[in-house]
Enzyme design. Structure first.
Site, PDB file in Angstrom:
ATOM      1  CB  SER A  48     -30.234 -12.583  -6.651  1.00  0.00           C
ATOM      2  OG  SER A  48     -31.162 -11.677  -7.222  1.00  0.00           O
ATOM      3  CB  THR A 163     -35.688 -16.899  -7.246  1.00  0.00           C
ATOM      4  OG1 THR A 163     -34.745 -17.696  -6.560  1.00  0.00           O
ATOM      5  CG2 THR A 163     -36.158 -17.560  -8.508  1.00  0.00           C
ATOM      6  CB  THR A 181     -32.345 -18.403  -8.633  1.00  0.00           C
ATOM      7  OG1 THR A 181     -31.837 -17.764  -7.462  1.00  0.00           O
ATOM      8  CG2 THR A 181     -32.102 -19.898  -8.522  1.00  0.00           C
ATOM      9  NE  ARG A 191     -29.245 -24.107  -1.684  1.00  0.00           N
ATOM     10  CZ  ARG A 191     -30.110 -23.176  -2.093  1.00  0.00           C
ATOM     11  NH1 ARG A 191     -29.931 -22.574  -3.242  1.00  0.00           N
ATOM     12  NH2 ARG A 191     -31.127 -22.847  -1.352  1.00  0.00           N
ATOM     13  CB  VAL A 192     -29.753 -27.882  -6.679  1.00  0.00           C
ATOM     14  CG1 VAL A 192     -31.007 -27.486  -7.443  1.00  0.00           C
ATOM     15  CG2 VAL A 192     -28.593 -28.100  -7.650  1.00  0.00           C
ATOM     16  N   GLY A 193     -31.201 -25.377  -4.930  1.00  0.00           N
ATOM     17  CA  GLY A 193     -32.339 -24.998  -4.088  1.00  0.00           C
ATOM     18  C   GLY A 193     -33.660 -25.386  -4.715  1.00  0.00           C
ATOM     19  CG  ASP A 194     -36.881 -22.798  -3.849  1.00  0.00           C
ATOM     20  OD1 ASP A 194     -35.732 -22.338  -3.681  1.00  0.00           O
ATOM     21  OD2 ASP A 194     -37.872 -22.078  -4.051  1.00  0.00           O
ATOM     22  CB  THR A 214     -38.619 -15.820  -4.278  1.00  0.00           C
ATOM     23  OG1 THR A 214     -37.278 -15.352  -4.109  1.00  0.00           O
ATOM     24  CG2 THR A 214     -39.573 -14.813  -3.692  1.00  0.00           C
ATOM     25  N   GLY A 215     -37.106 -17.144  -1.829  1.00  0.00           N
ATOM     26  CA  GLY A 215     -36.665 -17.104  -0.434  1.00  0.00           C
ATOM     27  C   GLY A 215     -35.774 -18.292  -0.131  1.00  0.00           C
ATOM     28  N   GLY A 217     -34.567 -21.556  -0.041  1.00  0.00           N
ATOM     29  CA  GLY A 217     -35.019 -22.725  -0.787  1.00  0.00           C
ATOM     30  C   GLY A 217     -35.239 -23.949   0.073  1.00  0.00           C
TER      31      GLY A 217
HETATM   32  N1  ASP Z   1     -35.062 -19.850  -3.562  1.00  0.00           N
HETATM   33  C1  ASP Z   1     -33.728 -19.500  -4.010  1.00  0.00           C
HETATM   34  C2  ASP Z   1     -32.778 -20.559  -3.544  1.00  0.00           C
HETATM   35  O1  ASP Z   1     -32.914 -21.030  -2.424  1.00  0.00           O
HETATM   36  C3  ASP Z   1     -33.266 -18.178  -3.561  1.00  0.00           C
HETATM   37  C4  ASP Z   1     -34.327 -17.085  -3.549  1.00  0.00           C
HETATM   38  O2  ASP Z   1     -35.359 -17.204  -4.156  1.00  0.00           O
HETATM   39  O3  ASP Z   1     -34.155 -16.068  -2.872  1.00  0.00           O
HETATM   40  O4  ASP Z   1     -31.861 -20.883  -4.255  1.00  0.00           O
END
Ligand code: ASP
Length: 309
Positions: A48, A163, A181, A191-194, A214-215, A217
């Protein structure tokens, strides 16, 4: 007591070992965080982050990362496809440009100019997982109406991201944090997350504290989770209260799906009078673990609090 390093997930020891060695030797929190990120990014068994990350829907891995020590000291990159260490590139953005964030081709050209070496990020395991996902007839069916096709069952979806977020406090009481991540597995390319967004996946302010999430985003991005946690501490919340309240905001504002999870790690600053409110972690659901390394050694532990057990 400091020095200490606090990392998301149970692969945390991979990061904490080099990071805590730097801290014990009197090194800076920012160097410890970067070294921890590099160790995880270069570990092909962690699927990941960095090399071996599960790819986007088009089969190519893309990486995001950021680094921060204060509002005027932060850097970030997103959609990196040819370099293994986004946090180190983000640090160069912070130190060598007037900007905070570079993405995609521009970020990669910058990395090349800075002397980073391009490399293939894929591994046989990650390619096999992508093949499996692509071959499932339900993938095509979902693609027709959703655009994004997550892994097909809840357990796989919950395992398909994670992440590495690292917070550190060094002997001189300096705070730092990083996130790195490959984002959500099989995501829509682009796509870009948090994680690389300052204030979402990571926020650090030497006066108020540090937080990293984390999780999923998209849940974090809707509520600026890390910024919120740090601002709650600025207003007097303890790290645990800040962690709980920032995740409660997500619970209050989103209709959570069975695979939705967000966890947060929070670290207080040492105040000028020497007092220190400590650190905490929290998660919306069970399953998250943090890794802490302090004067009592390294421990992988469940979060201080789970909001919806
Ligand atoms: N937060 C990350 C994302 O959404 C993934 C993760 O932290 O599990 O890209």
């Amino acid at each position: 007591m400091p020095p200490l390093v606090l990392t998301t997930w149970s692969f945390g020891p991979v990061a904490n070992e080099p990071a805590s060695a730097i801290l014990r030797a009197g090194g800076a929190a920012i160097d410890a965080c970067e070294a921890g990120a590099i160790a995880v990014e270069n570990d092909p068994s962690i699927n990941s982050v960095g090399v071996g990350g599960l790819p986007d829907a088009d089969g190519h891995v893309s990486l995001d990362g950021c680094i921060m020590t204060d509002p005027d000291q932060c850097g970030s990159v997103a959609f990196i496809r040819r370099f293994a260490n986004p946090v180190s590139i983000a640090r160069r953005v912070m130190e060598k440009t007037i900007h905070v964030m570079l993405v995609g081709e521009g970020a990669e050209q910058f990395a090349l100019r800075e002397g980073f070496t391009p490399r293939d990020l894929s591994t046989p395991y990650a390619r096999a997982e992508w093949d499996k996902w692509r071959a499932d007839p339900r993938t095509l069916e979902r693609a027709r109406y959703r655009g994004w096709i997550p892994p097909l069952n809840v357990e796989e979806r919950a395992r398909s991201h994670d992440t590495v977020s690292i917070l550190a406090l060094d002997k001189r009481h300096r705070l730092a944090g990083v996130c790195s991540t490959s984002g959500m597995a099989f995501k829509v390319p682009g796509r870009v997350g948090d994680s690389p967004i300052i204030g979402h996946g990571l926020y650090v302010d030497q006066e108020a504290g540090a937080a990293a999430a984390t999780g999923n985003g998209e849940l974090v991005m809707g509520t600026c989770t890390s910024f919120l946690a740090v601002e709650l501490m600025r207003s007097g919340a303890t790290p645990l209260q800040a962690a709980e309240q920032s995740l409660q905001r997500i619970i209050d504002r989103f209709e959570l799906l069975p695979d939705h999870q967000v966890a947060i790690i929070v670290l207080a600053p040492v105040k000028p009078d020497g007092s220190w409110a400590g650190w905490a972690s929290a998660a919306i659901k069970p399953g998250f673990h943090h890794t802490i390394t302090d004067d009592r050694g390294t421990r992988i532990e469940p979060p201080t609090h789970v909001l919806a057990p």
